[in-house]
Design an enzyme around this catalytic site. Structure first.
Site, PDB file in Angstrom:
ATOM      1  N   CYS A 234       0.996  -1.139   0.153  1.00 21.94           N
ATOM      2  CA  CYS A 234      -0.061  -0.065  -0.080  1.00 21.94           C
ATOM      3  C   CYS A 234       0.890   1.161   0.049  1.00 21.94           C
ATOM      4  CB  CYS A 234      -0.864  -0.019   1.200  1.00 21.94           C
ATOM      5  SG  CYS A 234      -2.154   1.211   1.283  1.00 21.94           S
TER       6      CYS A 234
ATOM      7  N   HIS B  67      -3.742   6.736  -3.258  1.00 18.70           N
ATOM      8  CA  HIS B  67      -3.381   6.001  -2.227  1.00 18.70           C
ATOM      9  C   HIS B  67      -3.981   4.661  -2.440  1.00 18.70           C
ATOM     10  CE1 HIS B  67      -4.232   4.769   2.170  1.00 18.70           C
ATOM     11  NE2 HIS B  67      -3.104   4.458   1.675  1.00 18.70           N
TER      12      HIS B  67
ATOM     13  N   HIS C 242       4.296   2.268   1.677  1.00 14.66           N
ATOM     14  CA  HIS C 242       4.343   2.183   3.083  1.00 14.66           C
ATOM     15  C   HIS C 242       4.062   0.918   4.149  1.00 14.66           C
ATOM     16  CE1 HIS C 242       0.293   4.863   2.282  1.00 14.66           C
ATOM     17  NE2 HIS C 242       0.059   3.536   2.776  1.00 14.66           N
TER      18      HIS C 242
ATOM     19  N   SER D 183      -2.940  16.775   2.633  1.00 12.91           N
ATOM     20  CA  SER D 183      -1.838  15.777   2.697  1.00 12.91           C
ATOM     21  C   SER D 183      -0.492  16.725   2.767  1.00 12.91           C
ATOM     22  CB  SER D 183      -1.737  14.920   1.453  1.00 12.91           C
ATOM     23  OG  SER D 183      -2.863  14.453   1.392  1.00 12.91           O
TER      24      SER D 183
ATOM     25  N   HIS E  61       3.499   7.681   7.685  1.00 14.41           N
ATOM     26  CA  HIS E  61       2.810   7.641   6.396  1.00 14.41           C
ATOM     27  C   HIS E  61       1.582   8.509   6.518  1.00 14.41           C
ATOM     28  CE1 HIS E  61      -0.230   5.103   8.180  1.00 14.41           C
ATOM     29  NE2 HIS E  61      -0.706   4.649   7.288  1.00 14.41           N
ATOM     30  N   GLY E  62       0.750   8.653   7.423  1.00 14.18           N
ATOM     31  CA  GLY E  62      -0.353   9.394   7.373  1.00 14.18           C
ATOM     32  C   GLY E  62      -0.725  10.275   8.543  1.00 14.18           C
TER      33      GLY E  62
ATOM     34  N   GLY F  26      -3.048   8.983  11.070  1.00 16.95           N
ATOM     35  CA  GLY F  26      -3.340   8.169  12.075  1.00 16.95           C
ATOM     36  C   GLY F  26      -4.813   8.252  12.447  1.00 16.95           C
TER      37      GLY F  26
ATOM     38  N   LYS G 269     -13.340   8.409  -4.138  1.00 14.44           N
ATOM     39  CA  LYS G 269     -13.310   7.708  -2.855  1.00 14.44           C
ATOM     40  C   LYS G 269     -13.795   6.055  -3.170  1.00 14.44           C
ATOM     41  CE  LYS G 269     -13.175   6.692   1.249  1.00 14.44           C
ATOM     42  NZ  LYS G 269     -13.407   5.456   0.904  1.00 14.44           N
TER      43      LYS G 269
END
Lengths: 481, 145
Positions: free
Chosen positions: A96, A235, A329, A385, A404-405, A407, A480
């Site tokens: 991913c 993503h 990631h 982002s 990576h993001g 959370g 999405k």
């Protein structure tokens, strides 16, 4: 659980905290975030620290939260000679990852065509349950995808030279070997190339406002070179193929821990010695899944370009749709680090953590050699982002890794109780973010309120220095799954 | 129609994913309920008609391992055939190993466009357990989304 602050932004859990710990665990965080970490993270990262052959420390990034086996945000390196490999340190969605494309378009130029562009992207990039791949493949050709990754895309007209230059390991990992992949994984993956998936996967159109650029020079080197520039972020991962590889080997490794007498604190940490037949088989199958994910994001990129070209009536060159970077990631890779004064080959597991190479690192492409690797961090679809850059400190402290993001902090069930999908969609439109979603329910589960504040987690890694801020990217359109 | 167990979703266990509890008088009912819970994550089960039917045969050495391979098999069939299932008949027999024979019924994803919720990637071993209750058996399952 006992933890002590060893420097600003870093906390350590000593080996005395839990019986069986072989190395300390370290949490990268901030004074603001550390107390909100869920208890599961402490349990899980200390379980990781108890695995055979772990070197240095078991690490957790600021976006860390509870996962399976490893916490999300977990990083651990194991000796390739006497350490283990664990699917629980990689995740079900192998490779991913994130991809960022730049464009020559500004927000003002794109705005009138945003709805049509989103409709076309939604058509060309299948999303959600049952999304069907855009590239018909037979088994022989699919095996080439698994062994060649982005190179297969290049050979088949889906990738440019610059694309290959702009992907971690040029989008092709070895030793990928489909002989170690089950027939089920082949069947699940063969018809999914070019699909986005579901859950938190997305394709996002974003704008880089001048006030959100933190390092003008680096931003320019990464292709951010005009005010209110449009960029595209993707993503997603290895789809059903990778999920099946993880499922298959979790069962195999459940038996392997008994065979090799490995003590684990959690069934999701099932593992095998890296050098064992089981460990090597998984590594070769996992690498196939990683290549499949690189190819998946590349085919999606090809279809994004088609959509832009058709809607704007310009060539790819005129639109400047170039890959800034593509990075995994959820992965395990063989890398070399100096550990306790000795250069060692290790198998680095990153689960919800991003490689972040600093300047002069061996694996950097020539164009980024003097500045470091672009690091792509996905936030929630409402909050934006980040584009960061890797640092040498990450090589010294975190096996070249960062977050990576944002959370997750709120469960999907809770988020759905707090907000309805159609209401959220209206709210986002009022904020200037248009949405095309395969599922309104899925949209509600990804609401911004379900995540930590991205600015807080980014500030945590920027302050401690394991990556540095370059630009914040604000969403204006979202596909999405 | 014979009873096929019941399920309920659990909050607070898997914030990024989904968890459920499946109950029944016997193992077969628990497995039916777990399968229903799995697909209820993906779609409103009432929308899924029993248009297609498939046979499933599996073996495992323990109850929880059989539950893991059963649910994993359903995830695999969902992707490969692009189908969602809403009706399950399960028979489990014990010999040297536990053997499951099932008939599953459902419909193509193409007939459910706009009705799906979120996809399931995989079944996890996290907290996976089957335990006895006063009225039968209860399984706990966490799935990766």
């Amino acid at each position: 659980m006992e933890k002590r602050k060893i420097k600003s932004g870093v906390w350590e859990i000593p080996v005395s905290a839990k019986p069986g710990m072989r190395v300390p665990a370290r949490l990268y965080s901030s004074d603001r975030l550390i107390d909100s970490l869920d208890q599961g993270v402490f349990e899980q990262i200390t379980n990781v620290a108890s695995l055979p052959g772990i070197v240095g420390q078991a690490l957790c990034m600021p976006d860390g939260h509870w996962g399976y086996g490893f916490p999300i945000g977990g990083v651990a390196a194991f000796s390739t000679s006497d350490g283990v490999i664990s699917p629980g340190g990689i995740g079900f969605d192998i490779n991913c990852g994130m991809r960022l494309l730049r464009t020559n378009l500004t927000f003002e130029e794109l705005r009138p065509k945003l709805p049509q562009l989103l409709d076309r992207l939604f058509k060309y990039v299948p999303a959600g349950v049952g999304g069907k791949g855009t590239v018909p493949l037979n088994k022989k050709e699919f095996e080439k995808v698994l062994t060649q990754g982005a190179d297969w895309c290049h050979a088949n007209g889906f990738a440019s030279d610059n694309d290959l230059d702009s992907i971690e390991q040029r989008g092709r990992l070895s030793p990928a070997d489909p002989a170690h992949v089950s027939a089920k994984a082949m069947e699940r993956g063969i018809d999914q190339l070019g699909t986005l998936g579901s859950g938190n996967h997305y394709l996002e159109l974003e704008v880089v406002k001048p006030e959100n650029i933190f390092d003008q020079e680096l931003a320019k080197r990464f292709g951010i070179d005009r005010p209110n520039q449009i960029v595209v972020m993707v993503h997603c991962g290895s789809r059903g193929f990778g999920h099946q590889v993880a499922t298959d080997y979790l069962q195999i490794f459940t038996k392997a821990v008994q065979k090799y007498g490995i003590k684990i604190n959690d069934r999701e940490l099932a593992c095998a010695p890296f050098s064992s037949p089981e460990g090597q088989a998984y590594f070769k199958a996992m690498t196939c899944a990683a290549n499949n994910a690189f190819a998946n994001r590349q085919v999606i990129t090809h279809n994004i370009r088609r959509a832009f070209v058709e809607i704007f009536g310009k060539t790819e060159g005129e639109l400047g749709l170039q890959t800034v970077y593509d990075v995994a990631h959820n992965i395990a890779k063989i890398e070399r680090y100096s550990i306790e004064g000795r250069e060692q080959e290790v198998i680095v597991h990153r689960k919800g953590a991003t490689r972040a190479l600093g300047p002069q690192a061996r694996d950097l492409p020539a164009k980024y050699k003097d500045i470091g690797q672009p690091v792509l961090v996905g936030g929630s679809m409402q909050t934006g982002s980040y584009l960061l850059v890797g640092t040498d400190l990450a090589r010294q402290e975190t096996f070249g890794s960062t977050l990576h993001g944002s959370g997750r902090t709120m469960s999907r069930m809770h988020a759905k109780k707090m907000v309805r999908g159609d209401q959220l969609r209206r709210e986002m439109e009022e904020q200037g973010i248009l949405v095309r979603a395969a599922s309104m329910s899925g949209l509600a589960e990804e609401a911004g309120i379900a995540y930590k504040k991205i600015d807080d987690v980014i500030d945590a890694v920027d302050s401690v220095g394991i990556s540095r801020k370059v630009a914040k990217l604000l969403p204006i359109g979202n596909i999405k799954g | 129609m014979p009873p096929k167990g019941e399920f309920r979703f659990l909050d607070g266990i898997a914030p990024a994913d989904a968890a459920f509890e499946a109950t029944g008088h016997d193992l077969a009912e628990v497995f039916c309920a777990a399968a229903s819970a799995l697909f209820a994550i993906i779609v409103d089960l009432e929308q899924v008609k029993a248009i297609v039917s498939r046979q499933v045969t599996l073996e495992a050495e323990s109850q929880d391992e059989l539950l893991y391979v059963w649910l994993s098999e359903l995830v695999y069939l969902k992707d490969v055939h692009r189908e969602l299932y809403s009706d399950f008949d399960v028979v489990i027999t014990a010999g040297e190993t536990l053997r499951l024979q099932a008939t599953i019924r459902g419909d193509s994803v193409d007939n459910l466009v706009g009705l799906t919720l979120i996809d399931v990637k995989a079944i996890t071993y996290h907290l996976l357990a089957i335990e006895s209750t006063t009225s039968g058996l209860k399984a706990t399952v966490v799935v990766d989304l």
